[in-house]
Design an enzyme around this catalytic site. Structure first.
Site, PDB file in Angstrom:
ATOM      1  N   CYS A 185       1.354  -0.999   0.244  1.00 22.81           N
ATOM      2  CA  CYS A 185      -0.249  -0.033  -0.460  1.00 22.81           C
ATOM      3  C   CYS A 185       0.923   1.724  -0.105  1.00 22.81           C
ATOM      4  CB  CYS A 185      -0.963  -0.060   1.265  1.00 22.81           C
ATOM      5  SG  CYS A 185      -1.333  -1.414   1.741  1.00 22.81           S
ATOM      6  N   HIS A 220      -3.211   6.992   2.670  1.00 22.81           N
ATOM      7  CA  HIS A 220      -3.711   5.341   2.150  1.00 22.81           C
ATOM      8  C   HIS A 220      -4.911   5.761   2.554  1.00 22.81           C
ATOM      9  CE1 HIS A 220      -4.027   1.410   1.378  1.00 22.81           C
ATOM     10  NE2 HIS A 220      -3.756   1.318   2.520  1.00 22.81           N
ATOM     11  N   ASN A 271     -10.337   0.202   0.136  1.00 22.88           N
ATOM     12  CA  ASN A 271      -8.765  -0.158   0.891  1.00 22.88           C
ATOM     13  C   ASN A 271      -7.657  -0.241  -1.602  1.00 22.88           C
ATOM     14  OD1 ASN A 271      -6.389  -0.696   0.664  1.00 22.88           O
ATOM     15  ND2 ASN A 271      -5.990  -1.256   2.541  1.00 22.88           N
TER      16      ASN A 271
HETATM   17  O1  UT7 Z   1      -3.876  -1.788   4.180  1.00 26.12           O
HETATM   18  C1  UT7 Z   1      -3.395  -2.864   4.171  1.00 26.12           C
HETATM   19  C2  UT7 Z   1      -3.655  -2.573   5.379  1.00 26.12           C
HETATM   20  N1  UT7 Z   1      -4.794  -3.312   6.262  1.00 26.12           N
HETATM   21  C3  UT7 Z   1      -5.319  -2.587   7.070  1.00 26.12           C
HETATM   22  O2  UT7 Z   1      -4.884  -1.314   7.511  1.00 26.12           O
HETATM   23  C4  UT7 Z   1      -6.623  -3.411   8.102  1.00 26.12           C
HETATM   24  C5  UT7 Z   1      -6.561  -3.048   9.613  1.00 26.12           C
HETATM   25  N2  UT7 Z   1      -7.270  -3.361  10.324  1.00 26.12           N
HETATM   26  C6  UT7 Z   1      -9.112  -3.068  10.437  1.00 26.12           C
HETATM   27  O3  UT7 Z   1      -8.655  -2.174   9.711  1.00 26.12           O
HETATM   28  C7  UT7 Z   1      -9.199  -4.459  11.345  1.00 26.12           C
HETATM   29  O4  UT7 Z   1      -8.858  -5.391  12.130  1.00 26.12           O
HETATM   30  C8  UT7 Z   1     -10.260  -5.389  10.115  1.00 26.12           C
HETATM   31  C9  UT7 Z   1     -11.487  -4.693   9.824  1.00 26.12           C
HETATM   32  C10 UT7 Z   1     -10.118  -5.996   9.846  1.00 26.12           C
HETATM   33  C11 UT7 Z   1     -11.505  -5.772  11.293  1.00 26.12           C
HETATM   34  O5  UT7 Z   1     -11.919  -5.238  12.299  1.00 26.12           O
HETATM   35  P1  UT7 Z   1     -12.099  -5.533  14.112  1.00 26.12           P
HETATM   36  O6  UT7 Z   1     -12.813  -4.211  14.781  1.00 26.12           O
HETATM   37  O7  UT7 Z   1     -10.309  -5.660  13.929  1.00 26.12           O
HETATM   38  O8  UT7 Z   1     -12.284  -7.476  14.189  1.00 26.12           O
HETATM   39  P2  UT7 Z   1     -12.285  -8.833  14.069  1.00 26.12           P
HETATM   40  O9  UT7 Z   1     -10.763  -8.761  13.300  1.00 26.12           O
HETATM   41  O10 UT7 Z   1     -11.394  -8.205  15.814  1.00 26.12           O
HETATM   42  O11 UT7 Z   1     -13.111  -9.044  14.500  1.00 26.12           O
HETATM   43  C12 UT7 Z   1     -14.346  -8.717  14.885  1.00 26.12           C
HETATM   44  C13 UT7 Z   1     -15.355  -9.945  15.210  1.00 26.12           C
HETATM   45  C14 UT7 Z   1     -14.521 -11.245  14.724  1.00 26.12           C
HETATM   46  O12 UT7 Z   1     -15.536 -12.485  15.380  1.00 26.12           O
HETATM   47  P3  UT7 Z   1     -16.198 -12.527  17.249  1.00 26.12           P
HETATM   48  O13 UT7 Z   1     -14.480 -13.186  17.045  1.00 26.12           O
HETATM   49  O14 UT7 Z   1     -15.375 -11.473  18.015  1.00 26.12           O
HETATM   50  O15 UT7 Z   1     -16.815 -13.043  17.176  1.00 26.12           O
HETATM   51  C15 UT7 Z   1     -14.578 -11.709  13.647  1.00 26.12           C
HETATM   52  O16 UT7 Z   1     -14.764 -13.412  12.925  1.00 26.12           O
HETATM   53  O17 UT7 Z   1     -15.997  -9.905  13.902  1.00 26.12           O
HETATM   54  C16 UT7 Z   1     -15.830 -10.850  13.190  1.00 26.12           C
HETATM   55  N3  UT7 Z   1     -15.849 -10.267  11.664  1.00 26.12           N
HETATM   56  C17 UT7 Z   1     -16.693 -10.317  10.807  1.00 26.12           C
HETATM   57  N4  UT7 Z   1     -17.901 -10.322  11.630  1.00 26.12           N
HETATM   58  C18 UT7 Z   1     -19.022  -9.699  10.077  1.00 26.12           C
HETATM   59  C19 UT7 Z   1     -14.389 -10.284  11.296  1.00 26.12           C
HETATM   60  N5  UT7 Z   1     -14.882  -9.999   9.304  1.00 26.12           N
HETATM   61  C20 UT7 Z   1     -15.861  -9.646   9.446  1.00 26.12           C
HETATM   62  C21 UT7 Z   1     -17.099  -9.834   8.588  1.00 26.12           C
HETATM   63  N6  UT7 Z   1     -18.703  -9.531   8.981  1.00 26.12           N
HETATM   64  N7  UT7 Z   1     -16.741  -9.195   7.421  1.00 26.12           N
END
Ligand code: UT7
Length: 337
Positions: A123, A264, A294
């Site tokens: 990125c 970004h 993204n």
């Molecule tokens: O440009 C490259 C750099 N990349 C980034 O900048 C990405 C950085 N990360 C993020 O933006 C965030 O971590 C995400 C948006 C990817 C995820 O958000 P989060 O608040 O960190 O969620 P998480 O991965 O901790 O997951 C929380 C919950 C989980 O469920 P449980 O275990 O709490 O029951 C996941 O399974 O959300 C669940 N989950 C979803 N639920 C609905 C993960 N993805 C999804 C989804 N829809 N798409």
């Protein structure tokens, strides 16, 4: 005997910009139909409503997006394409590693024998390229350089991996940089950083042996992006703000001196947190993640081109480019346009 060359006193200007996004849209509602997710979850956690997706059956690819973005940037700049000395493309989704995407795009655009190479910084690829190209012009190695940032992220998504695939879309953006006699134009401060210790937080494995110990190769799809979202988020949120601070400090200016922060588009919450930390008004930190997701290296130059098309980022303005991505890498570039 050849004498060491004294760099000519010259500035660098961004003469023109262009962007290309595919017509195909992938909305949150489309994703709801193919995975266990919801529009509400995606909007709340990321700010994304839809992204663009290439259709390979229509010939859309990294090469076609880069070709279109670069063609538009050349038109916008008013230069003749034969003036371009070098083409740099930041991408991690070129069709092949050999030849470089830049070579094929250079051929399509008609750049003759101008140098061409791809740059791998995920990125951060566009901002890395911008800094390198600027400095090559500043020291007199080249007069005109085209820098493109492009990624076709939908080609490397595993749509059964909802934690990653909801984030990414496809786009390319291009700029034409040229030497100018006005020495006030160009980069005031820049930064290039990487931390290879964190590479396994965000990686694109080609073969089983690429998969790090902590992951199970049987549980992932080779050729698709793997990300420890939460870890990347925590790292990025601090790094993003520190990078803005470091760049302001190097230039000896205040956050409020910068007309536009072109960042970004990784996550709307991350941008919001950096904006709040520096007290930057909403209209000085552009956000288009709601429409494109993204787009990796494509994000920053697409933002710049959109800003220019509504009359922002004008000659004389201070503009900071900021990016963060796989590697892990992060980079900034503060310009007087
Ligand atoms: O440009 C490259 C750099 N990349 C980034 O900048 C990405 C950085 N990360 C993020 O933006 C965030 O971590 C995400 C948006 C990817 C995820 O958000 P989060 O608040 O960190 O969620 P998480 O991965 O901790 O997951 C929380 C919950 C989980 O469920 P449980 O275990 O709490 O029951 C996941 O399974 O959300 C669940 N989950 C979803 N639920 C609905 C993960 N993805 C999804 C989804 N829809 N798409």
């Amino acid at each position: 005997m050849s004498m060491p060359q004294t760099p000519p006193a010259r500035g660098v200007t961004i003469l023109g910009t262009g962007r290309a996004v595919p017509e195909g849209r992938l909305t949150n509602q489309d994703l709801e139909k193919i995975m266990d997710t919801s529009d509400e979850w995606i909007v709340q956690r990321t700010g994304i409503r839809e992204r663009r997706k290439c259709d390979p059956s229509k010939g859309e690819s990294a090469v076609s997006l880069c070709t279109d973005a670069l063609t538009r940037a050349i038109e916008d700049s008013g230069i003749d394409r034969s003036e371009i000395d070098l083409l740099v493309i930041g991408t991690v989704t070129g069709e092949m590693t050999c030849p470089a995407t830049a070579c094929r795009v250079g051929k399509r655009v008609g750049l003759g024998n101008a140098g061409a190479f791809d740059l791998l910084a995920a990125c951060s690829g566009f901002v890395y390229g911008l800094n390198i190209a600027h400095d090559m012009i500043r020291v007199g190695r080249c007069r005109t350089i085209a820098v493109v940032g492009c990624d076709v992220m939908t080609e490397v998504m595993d749509y059964s991996n909802r934690g990653v695939s909801i984030l990414f879309g496809d786009a390319a953006g291009a700029v034409i940089l040229q030497a100018t006699e006005d020495q006030s134009q160009g980069i005031l401060a820049s930064a290039l950083h990487a931390n290879g210790e964190r590479w396994a937080d965000l990686y694109l494995p080609r073969r089983e042996r690429d998969v790090p110990d902590q992951d199970d190769p049987n549980e992932l799809q080779l050729g698709t992006l793997q990300m420890r979202g939460r870890e990347v988020y925590k790292f990025a949120v601090g790094t993003f703000a520190n990078l803005i601070g470091e760049t302001l400090e190097k230039a000896g200016i205040e956050a409020s001196d910068v007309a536009q922060y072109v960042c970004h588009q990784s996550n709307a919450r991350m941008l919001e947190s950096a904006r709040e930390r520096f007290g930057i008004e909403q209209d000085r930190m552009y956000v288009n993640i709601d429409r494109y997701g993204n787009c990796s290296a494509g994000s920053v130059p697409v933002c710049l081109d959109e800003l220019r098309s509504v009359g922002k980022c004008q000659t004389g303005d201070l503009v900071m480019f900021v990016a963060f991505g796989g590697g892990l890498t992060w980079a900034s570039s503060l310009w007087r346009l």
